[in-house]
Design an enzyme around this catalytic site. Sequence first.
Site, PDB file in Angstrom:
ATOM      1  N   LYS A 133      61.798   6.869  16.434  1.00  0.00           N
ATOM      2  CA  LYS A 133      62.643   8.495  16.973  1.00  0.00           C
ATOM      3  C   LYS A 133      61.182   9.304  16.427  1.00  0.00           C
ATOM      4  CE  LYS A 133      66.686  10.800  16.717  1.00  0.00           C
ATOM      5  NZ  LYS A 133      67.913  11.301  15.538  1.00  0.00           N
ATOM      6  N   THR A 156      73.926   6.911  23.649  1.00  0.00           N
ATOM      7  CA  THR A 156      72.886   7.061  22.819  1.00  0.00           C
ATOM      8  C   THR A 156      72.402   5.306  22.867  1.00  0.00           C
ATOM      9  OG1 THR A 156      72.779   5.950  20.635  1.00  0.00           O
ATOM     10  CG2 THR A 156      74.332   4.827  20.937  1.00  0.00           C
ATOM     11  N   TRP A 197      65.441   9.467  20.735  1.00  0.00           N
ATOM     12  CA  TRP A 197      64.715   7.795  20.502  1.00  0.00           C
ATOM     13  C   TRP A 197      64.083   6.998  21.671  1.00  0.00           C
ATOM     14  CZ3 TRP A 197      66.083   6.181  15.417  1.00  0.00           C
ATOM     15  CH2 TRP A 197      67.338   6.214  15.267  1.00  0.00           C
TER      16      TRP A 197
HETATM   17  P1  ADP Z   1      71.835  12.686  16.112  1.00  0.00           P
HETATM   18  O1  ADP Z   1      71.446  13.672  17.964  1.00  0.00           O
HETATM   19  O2  ADP Z   1      72.063  13.306  15.830  1.00  0.00           O
HETATM   20  O3  ADP Z   1      70.797  12.414  15.967  1.00  0.00           O
HETATM   21  P2  ADP Z   1      71.062   9.830  16.905  1.00  0.00           P
HETATM   22  O4  ADP Z   1      72.392   8.775  17.200  1.00  0.00           O
HETATM   23  O5  ADP Z   1      70.186  10.142  18.231  1.00  0.00           O
HETATM   24  O6  ADP Z   1      72.298  11.182  16.754  1.00  0.00           O
HETATM   25  O7  ADP Z   1      70.695   8.884  15.772  1.00  0.00           O
HETATM   26  C1  ADP Z   1      71.104   9.269  14.451  1.00  0.00           C
HETATM   27  C2  ADP Z   1      70.270   8.155  13.717  1.00  0.00           C
HETATM   28  O8  ADP Z   1      69.224   9.440  13.278  1.00  0.00           O
HETATM   29  C3  ADP Z   1      70.426   8.206  12.115  1.00  0.00           C
HETATM   30  O9  ADP Z   1      71.371   7.124  12.436  1.00  0.00           O
HETATM   31  C4  ADP Z   1      69.402   8.201  11.622  1.00  0.00           C
HETATM   32  O10 ADP Z   1      68.648   6.957  11.858  1.00  0.00           O
HETATM   33  C5  ADP Z   1      68.823   9.204  12.222  1.00  0.00           C
HETATM   34  N1  ADP Z   1      68.795  10.289  11.662  1.00  0.00           N
HETATM   35  C6  ADP Z   1      69.194  11.530  11.381  1.00  0.00           C
HETATM   36  N2  ADP Z   1      69.685  12.262  10.924  1.00  0.00           N
HETATM   37  C7  ADP Z   1      69.389  11.989   9.338  1.00  0.00           C
HETATM   38  C8  ADP Z   1      68.530  12.335   8.594  1.00  0.00           C
HETATM   39  N3  ADP Z   1      68.967  13.529   7.954  1.00  0.00           N
HETATM   40  N4  ADP Z   1      67.089  12.103   8.136  1.00  0.00           N
HETATM   41  C9  ADP Z   1      66.919  10.626   8.416  1.00  0.00           C
HETATM   42  N5  ADP Z   1      67.437  10.327   9.552  1.00  0.00           N
HETATM   43  C10 ADP Z   1      68.351  10.658   9.726  1.00  0.00           C
END
Ligand code: ADP
Length: 535
Positions: free
Chosen positions: A435, A180, A440
Amino acid sequence: MFNALTMDDYPLTLTAVVERAQLFHDVDVVSRRPDGSLTRTTMAACVQQARRVATALAGLGVAAGDRVATLLWNQVEHLEIYLAVPAMGAVVHTLNPRLHADELAFIVADAGDSVIVVDESLLDVFEGFRHIHRFTHVVVVTHNDDAPQGMWDYRVLAERAEPMSWPVLDERSAAAMCYTSGTTGRPKGVVYSHRALVLHSLAAALPDALGVSARETLLPVVPMFHANAWGLPYASAMIGARLVLPGPLLDPHSILDLLVRERVTMTAGVPTVWMGMLAALDAEPQRWDLTCLDRLIVGGAAVSRALIEGYDQHGLRVIQAWGMTETAPLGTVSRLPVGLDEQGSDAQYEYRIRQGTPVPLVEIRAVDDDGRPIERDDSAMGELEIRGPWVASAYHNGRGSDSFTADGWFRTGDIVRIDEHGCIRICDRAKDLVKSGGEWISSVDLENRLMGHPAVAEAAVIAVPDERWGERPLAAVVIRDGMSVHPDELKQHLSAHYAKWQIPDRFEYLPEIPRTATGKFRKTELRQRFASQTT
Ligand code: ADP
């Protein structure tokens, strides 16, 4: 203590999931190749192939605990490796091909990957970092050409191998790994245990979580290189749900065609994907027959009311979920509470834009700036902390220890309100990241690179809202006295270290960056100032 020594201490390993998947002779796994053609097999046949793949990998020297990297799309070979590698006692490490070669080079070295399996269509990405890290072997999933000199052909290797009988494993041993982005510094590795992934699959399959039953056909658009594709491949293998893997073709029309053709009941991905698809549906509402599609699981970034309403117009249900790589990733799901079933639609929409309540076995709390738990009154705000059987308690190689509290909770960096039912609403982000399209971008990292340019005295990177990508990075820069630099030159400067999509689209030249009393960039002020301006 009166221990129940009468119960079987059965290990919670993915081996049990893989063994069970062998029963599913009638459950299709459909996979789309880069040329658009579909291949069809069954879950049982995938396991059989996984047994051969495991033997082939062992023949290349892969031993218990070794990391096997993948540079693959959502394709049947990825599923086979998802099954084979943990069951043989090794660790599947999924790589994100969208990252810059420098970042990938760091990640594979940090993980200490031994063998890598690459899709032919991603060989150019692999070439970008292969000289930095010495893989013991390179295996290629070919489509058109023979495997390049010095690399193994995945299918030929598997054909020659005998099916493996799985070893007995400890449920706490590592099964998978995913990186991550760090807010500062380098990406951090999350290592998933067998136990975590088994329990995560069970929870994900629950009706009020993602709801995976043997009657479902799942199409994960969320990549298998992102946090176990939200648990859907393992949940399908455990439950015996049909799986449709879209390969690299992720444009709206290609996804829509596959949803219709394979009568998909449930799909999952980030908002950007669904915004594109909604536009395609709005443009030609009669073209696609989506009567089989019951729901779209949307997460990875906030889901807007417009998106939910837009799909409602087409009779399609959006369900929001929240999670993180560190939480395997399922944390919360926004399912309407029973009491809201009858209410008017405004109250329902108000609820559906929330991130939802924790899935069973996941605990949440939020703390204020002084570390005190906030009230669950839907008004106080605090940083969300989480713990549970599939939540990380540390990063690989001891990095980022400040992300974990002394009493064992993980600090998410998301600022939330919580109501009395435990439903969360994300209001802000404590972590300094952007994001974009579900991926990211580290602001701090970009700032440091920009400040490495001779003409730049100061740089602050912020996220600005973007209709298509959710957010895009904007760079506010202060130029040194007597110097000048065009944005194109700054973009060029960054392109040596960043993928194209990570580079800011906008550069704002300021006489100075506003600062807080302690001298930090006052990013809230920059966000307010630039959020609404489009140029
Ligand atoms: P993923 O691969 O599941 O996106 P990451 O670790 O890359 O996981 O990102 C996680 C982050 O993405 C969370 O801490 C949050 O900031 C954001 N995020 C994930 N889901 C949501 C959601 N439903 N609404 C708002 N932000 C979200």
